[in-house]
Design an enzyme around this catalytic site. Structure first.
Site, PDB file in Angstrom:
ATOM      1  N   LEU A  95       3.163   0.145   2.753  1.00 30.82           N
ATOM      2  CA  LEU A  95       2.456  -1.135   2.844  1.00 30.82           C
ATOM      3  C   LEU A  95       2.326  -1.636   1.415  1.00 30.82           C
ATOM      4  O   LEU A  95       2.076  -0.855   0.495  1.00 30.82           O
ATOM      5  CB  LEU A  95       1.056  -0.957   3.455  1.00 30.82           C
ATOM      6  CG  LEU A  95       0.938  -0.664   4.951  1.00 30.82           C
ATOM      7  CD1 LEU A  95      -0.537  -0.499   5.323  1.00 30.82           C
ATOM      8  CD2 LEU A  95       1.565  -1.749   5.793  1.00 30.82           C
ATOM      9  N   ASP A  96       2.480  -2.941   1.212  1.00 27.18           N
ATOM     10  CA  ASP A  96       2.308  -3.525  -0.126  1.00 27.18           C
ATOM     11  C   ASP A  96       0.914  -3.221  -0.669  1.00 27.18           C
ATOM     12  O   ASP A  96      -0.035  -3.047   0.104  1.00 27.18           O
ATOM     13  CB  ASP A  96       2.449  -5.057  -0.078  1.00 27.18           C
ATOM     14  CG  ASP A  96       3.844  -5.501   0.294  1.00 27.18           C
ATOM     15  OD1 ASP A  96       4.783  -4.698   0.174  1.00 27.18           O
ATOM     16  OD2 ASP A  96       3.990  -6.668   0.709  1.00 27.18           O
ATOM     17  N   VAL A  97       0.794  -3.222  -1.997  1.00 26.74           N
ATOM     18  CA  VAL A  97      -0.521  -3.062  -2.637  1.00 26.74           C
ATOM     19  C   VAL A  97      -1.515  -4.085  -2.069  1.00 26.74           C
ATOM     20  O   VAL A  97      -2.673  -3.773  -1.810  1.00 26.74           O
ATOM     21  CB  VAL A  97      -0.402  -3.242  -4.169  1.00 26.74           C
ATOM     22  CG1 VAL A  97      -1.779  -3.310  -4.813  1.00 26.74           C
ATOM     23  CG2 VAL A  97       0.399  -2.109  -4.781  1.00 26.74           C
TER      24      VAL A  97
END
Length: 312
Positions: free
Chosen positions: A142-144
């Site tokens: 998952l993206d930051v």
């Protein structure tokens, strides 16, 4: 890698008498004159106990003291408890977490913040050793800037089975996204290839030569300024939902990178895109049973949604 500054003291040989300090350092220590000049500029070099400039000259027999700062491996996993990571499920094969915004999944060059693998190491979880050292056990990302539910493999078998499941798209990935305006049609499928943006390498875009990408969406709530969508990912490209919704001219609320209205973002108190991984469903790698794990909207997204619901 060293963990503290390394002190080196050498005597300048007669053969280097009259050389500039940076040139003499480069010859004696084997690093570039640029690095030598940088150390001198930081005040980490002394000749006969006195600070020097890079163009100062050395004499034979001079005592050269150099302090070389420790370098840290940007991919090193640092065990640390990360506030806000919630364990949803834990067994011998997998651990399922609710990842907060601002946490990367694993270390990478340029990222100095907290990571999921660092938290699990700090909390004493043993995870699979399959995969690159800095992302052992990681079967999805998952993206930051994206929060929500994700699974990490603890056993080698679980790693192999889950990697395969993600590769063959048998994992059910459900997101909620609050997007600007009202998509037309209210439910649909976006099939558009995604590649790296030609002008900005931190962004992605719909590109003719991009990778095959498929996003399914349906509108759950339609409000005056925005719509809450349930999104099912068929493929898992970086920034896929954000890029596809932006391409439809309905960017995720708060997603300034992909064209969201900054005024609306500010009014809702959002400092990131309104996007959350809600549910993850797959066959358990050990039992073969279908399992599903769910998250709830975090506080910042829940607040923004309430404000949107109240604006008529």
């Amino acid at each position: 890698m060293t963990s503290h500054a390394e002190q080196r003291t050498v005597f300048v040989p007669d053969g280097l008498a009259g050389e500039r300090v940076d040139a003499a350092m480069a010859r004696m220590f084997g690093f570039s004159r640029t690095k030598a000049a940088d150390l001198i500029a930081q005040g980490l070099v002394q000749v006969d106990g006195a600070d020097v400039g890079k163009s100062d000259r050395v004499h034979g027999g001079a005592v050269l003291d150099v302090s070389i700062p420790a370098t840290t491996d940007p991919l090193e996993v640092k065990p640390e408890i990360v506030e806000g990571i919630r364990i949803i499920h834990d067994d011998d094969a997998i651990v399922v977490i609710d990842k907060p915004v601002g946490v990367a999944v694993h270390p990478s060059p340029g990222w100095r913040g907290p990571t999921v693998v660092g938290h699990l190491a700090g909390a004493g979880y043993r995870i699979s050793t399959s995969g690159a050292k800095e992302r052992e056990g990681i079967v999805q990302r998952l993206d930051v800037g994206t929060s929500g539910v994700m699974v990490i493999a603890k056993s080698e078998r679980a790693y192999s089975v889950l990697k395969n499941a993600f590769r063959h798209r048998t994992v059910d990935k459900t997101y909620h996204a609050l997007v600007q305006g009202h998509p037309d049609p209210l439910s649909g499928t976006i099939e558009a290839p995604i590649g790296r943006h030609p002008q900005h390498d931190y962004k992605f875009a719909v590109m003719a030569d991009g990778r095959h990408s498929v996003t399914h969406y349906e509108t759950l709530e339609a409000h005056r300024f925005a719509s809450l969508l349930e999104v099912h990912l068929e493929t898992g490209r970086t920034h896929q939902i954000r890029v596809h919704m932006s391409a439809l001219k309905h960017p995720c609320v708060g997603d300034l990178t992909y064209g969201a209205d900054p005024t609306l973002s500010k009014r809702l108190g959002l400092e990131r895109q309104w996007l959350h991984a809600m549910r993850l469903g797959f066959e358990h790698p050990e039992t073969g049973d279908y399992v599903s794990y769910e998250s709830t909207h975090p506080d910042d997204l829940a607040h923004a949604l309430e404000v949107i619901r109240d604006e008529h």
